[in-house]
Every structure is written in C-alpha cells, then in structure tokens.
Design a protein around this motif. Structure first.
Motif, PDB file in Angstrom:
ATOM      1  N   ILE A  37       0.872  -1.177   0.000  1.00 28.33           N
ATOM      2  CA  ILE A  37       0.000   0.000   0.000  1.00 28.33           C
ATOM      3  C   ILE A  37       0.905   1.222   0.000  1.00 28.33           C
ATOM      4  N   GLN A  39       1.032   5.756   0.225  1.00 27.02           N
ATOM      5  CA  GLN A  39       0.336   7.006   0.523  1.00 27.02           C
ATOM      6  C   GLN A  39       1.179   8.164   0.025  1.00 27.02           C
ATOM      7  N   LYS A  43      -2.325  12.743   0.501  1.00 25.53           N
ATOM      8  CA  LYS A  43      -3.362  11.905  -0.124  1.00 25.53           C
ATOM      9  C   LYS A  43      -3.725  10.733   0.771  1.00 25.53           C
ATOM     10  N   GLY A  44      -4.700   9.943   0.320  1.00 23.99           N
ATOM     11  CA  GLY A  44      -5.136   8.790   1.071  1.00 23.99           C
ATOM     12  C   GLY A  44      -4.326   7.548   0.756  1.00 23.99           C
ATOM     13  N   LEU A  45      -4.734   6.442   1.358  1.00 18.98           N
ATOM     14  CA  LEU A  45      -4.058   5.168   1.140  1.00 18.98           C
ATOM     15  C   LEU A  45      -4.452   4.595  -0.219  1.00 18.98           C
ATOM     16  N   PHE A  47      -4.067   1.046  -2.421  1.00 19.06           N
ATOM     17  CA  PHE A  47      -3.728  -0.371  -2.489  1.00 19.06           C
ATOM     18  C   PHE A  47      -3.091  -0.644  -3.847  1.00 19.06           C
ATOM     19  N   TYR A  95       4.102   0.977   2.198  1.00 23.27           N
ATOM     20  CA  TYR A  95       3.928   0.050   3.313  1.00 23.27           C
ATOM     21  C   TYR A  95       3.709  -1.370   2.779  1.00 23.27           C
TER      22      TYR A  95
END
Lengths: 118, 107
Positions: A37, A39, A43-45, A47, A95
C-alpha cells in the motif's frame, strides 16, 4: 513478536528504478496473503499490490501495472517490490502489510519513503 | 476513490460519531469490509475486520456494520486520542480498494 520492516526508500530521478524490501519476523510469509500500500503526500491510502501465500502477485493496481514487480524470498522471509520507470506521481510512503482475514490488514511495517524528483 | 467516505467529521469528547463508506456490488456488496485508523507518521492500525469484528486490543468503543453496498464505523466515548484519519477497505475484483479517508476532529 511479529514485525514487518520496510527498507530501500530513497530519492530517485524520474525514469529511475528502486527496489524496496519488506522483512518479516515472527511469522512465515508463506502462511499469509500480503499487500503493498502507498500514501502520497497529502493523499489517502492506495492499495497497489496483492500477493498470495505462495508468493504470486495476483493483483496490480492500474497505476503500477507493467512497471512494478513483486517477488518473495523464502529463505530470508522477505518480500521485494521492484519499482521501474518511476515518475513524480510515485512519490509516496510505501507500506507492506499482512492480510489477517479478507483484507483485514493486521500487521503493517513502518513504511519507507520513495521520492521521485529531478 | 471507488469507496466514498465523508472528508471530515467532528464531535465533542465523550460523544459518538459514525463514518460511512459507500461502494457498489463489485466491492462492498459482495466482500467483507475493514476499517483503519491512521495517525500522521505512523502505520495504519486495523480497527475492524470482516465487517464487525475487532482485533485483540481494540476497545469496544469501536464498532463496524455493513448493509448492502455501504458500511459504517462507529466510535463512542470519543477521546482526543481518536483524532486521526479513518479509512474503509474491501476487495474489489481481484484486488483491494480503500476509501478516500475521513478526518475525525474531536472538538
């Protein structure tokens, strides 16, 4: 104790390549599906990759398909993510995470920062 | 994002808040939903998995539910430490997808 530790993040020029590592301890990667993942700043996460317990990548997000390649080394109990043809849009904290149940990601690494800039 | 969350919610300490996550039949409608708390500079933390189950160590102030193509995270007894970004996630086709995230402010 179970842990995931990412490494390999760095500053790289557009068009360049980088290899990220995700070292697992306290459990065997072969027993779990795993995810990558990212980021981006502010911004957001997102996938980007889903890996089966056999180490096969079964999903790549469209944003990385054809450029990022996943692999796994059983001996070192580590995942690797080869990032190719990088662009500034790939600048993110990356991540790795363990899939406990149906994308319930119960264990995350601390993240590794990739910055793509000239 | 494929999953729609409100950009922000707020409530006072001690109060209750809910965060919605709206999807479709290709994702939430046919898959389990999980929820994450993300504080800046830290790794996201799993709060809810399989729609409504809490991992060990997550207090029962946090709850999850799902109905059709939507899911909801509930937090009761708000604390200042709950101020964070919250994300829903589920499977979509052969991969996964996150919601856009909701910033919770505890006033």
């Amino acid at each position: 104790q179970v842990h995931l530790v990412e490494s390999g993040g760095d500053l790289v020029k557009p068009g360049g390549s980088l290899r990220l590592s995700c070292a697992a301890s306290g459990f065997a990667l072969s027993g779990y599906y795993m995810s990558w993942i990212r980021q981006a700043p502010g911004k957001g996460l997102e996938f980007i990759l889903y890996i089966s317990n056999s180490g096969e990548a079964i999903y790549y997000a469209d944003s990385v398909k054809g450029r990022f390649i996943s692999s796994r080394d059983s001996a070192s109990n580590s995942l690797y993510l080869q990032l190719n043809r990088l662009s500034p849009d790939d600048t993110s904290v990356y991540y790795c995470a363990r899939d406990f149940s149906n994308l319930g990601l119960d264990l995350w690494g601390q993240g590794t920062l990739v910055t793509v800039s000239s | 994002s494929v999953l729609t969350q409100p950009p922000s919610v707020s409530a006072a300490p001690g109060q209750k808040v809910t965060i919605s996550c709206s999807g479709s039949s290709s994702n939430i409608g046919n898959n389990y939903v999980s929820w994450y708390q993300h504080l800046p500079g830290t790794a996201p933390k799993l709060l809810i998995y399989d729609n409504n189950k809490r991992p060990s160590g997550i207090p029962d102030r946090f709850s999850g539910s799902k109905s059709g193509t939507s899911a909801t995270l509930g937090i009761t007894g708000l604390q200042t430490a709950d101020e964070a970004d919250y994300y829903c996630a589920t499977k979509d086709y052969s991969g996964g997808v996150f919601g856009g995230g909701t910033k919770l402010t505890v006033l």
